[in-house]
Write an enzyme that holds these catalytic residues in place. Structure first.
Site, PDB file in Angstrom:
ATOM      1  CG  ASN A 197      -1.577   3.354   1.293  1.00 45.78           C
ATOM      2  OD1 ASN A 197      -1.584   2.345   2.326  1.00 45.78           O
ATOM      3  ND2 ASN A 197      -1.263   4.993   1.647  1.00 45.78           N
TER       4      ASN A 197
ATOM      5  CE1 TYR B 254      -1.685  10.101  -5.557  1.00 45.21           C
ATOM      6  CE2 TYR B 254       0.075   7.744  -5.906  1.00 45.21           C
ATOM      7  CZ  TYR B 254      -0.493   9.609  -5.343  1.00 45.21           C
ATOM      8  OH  TYR B 254       0.688  10.748  -4.778  1.00 45.21           O
TER       9      TYR B 254
ATOM     10  CG  LEU C 205       2.695   1.039  -3.316  1.00 43.19           C
ATOM     11  CD1 LEU C 205       1.379   0.957  -2.866  1.00 43.19           C
ATOM     12  CD2 LEU C 205       3.983   0.009  -3.443  1.00 43.19           C
ATOM     13  CB  CYS C 206       1.181   6.862  -2.724  1.00 43.86           C
ATOM     14  SG  CYS C 206       1.733   8.303  -2.044  1.00 43.86           S
ATOM     15  CB  ILE C 207       4.975   2.542  -0.502  1.00 47.46           C
ATOM     16  CG1 ILE C 207       5.171   2.668   1.028  1.00 47.46           C
ATOM     17  CG2 ILE C 207       5.824   2.348  -1.778  1.00 47.46           C
ATOM     18  CD1 ILE C 207       5.118   0.660   1.291  1.00 47.46           C
TER      19      ILE C 207
END
Length: 180
Positions: free
Chosen positions: A90, A92, A97-99
């Site tokens: 999660n 990159y 952060l990808c949430i």
């Protein structure tokens, strides 16, 4: 991109209060926050010390910047991990952060998330950081930002080689300044 207002704003006052609350909370072990520059309350430096009991990332210390927009809390901040960037489904490769809770409010144009999963002004830096700690315990390979990490985690969970665990252990060592 962060802004440094010349006079106090509602967002700036809120962030000062939330920073103080996190730093005085007794139940937030493993989370350390401060300002990147004393003159800018919109950019925080965060250290996450992952509990040794965590299955994959235990013992790691990961640093990130949490940058708040001028229209916070109506829009979400951005969390970007600093070098070394954790090998995580999660996160990159750039460190961002990808949430779901950090995605702009409203409906997802691609239909992957409901509006309830996305940013709302009731979120706080504390809830964000607790969610990030949770992601280190249970990475989400179904919505990957790092496809390689997600594939390796999925293969390992399905009984395949322990390559994900090996890459993560190296990542933890690097976070502690240990280089092989």
């Amino acid at each position: 991109m962060s802004t440094t207002p010349s006079k106090p704003t509602a967002a700036g006052s809120l962030l000062q209060r939330q920073l103080k609350e996190i730093n005085t909370a007794k139940d937030l072990s493993g989370i350390s926050v401060g300002l990147v520059r004393d003159s800018n309350v919109f950019e925080w430096e965060v250290s996450l010390m992952i509990n040794d009991d965590c299955k994959y990332y235990g013992g790691g210390i990961f640093r990130a910047h949490l940058t708040f927009p001028a229209d916070y809390p109506h829009m979400p901040p951005k969390l970007v991990f600093q070098t070394p960037i954790p090998f995580h489904p999660n996160i990159y490769p750039s460190g961002e952060l990808c949430i779901s809770i950090l995605h702009p409010p409203g409906e997802d144009t691609f239909g992957y998330e409901s509006a309830a999963e996305r940013w709302t002004p009731v979120q706080t830096p504390e809830t964000i950081l607790l969610s990030v700690i949770s992601l280190f315990s249970e990475p989400n390979e179904d919505s990957p930002a790092n496809l390689d990490a997600a594939k390796l985690l999925r293969a390992e969970r399905e009984g395949g080689p322990k390559e994900f665990r090996k890459r993560v252990r190296q990542c933890v060592k690097e976070s502690l300044g240990e280089v092989d």
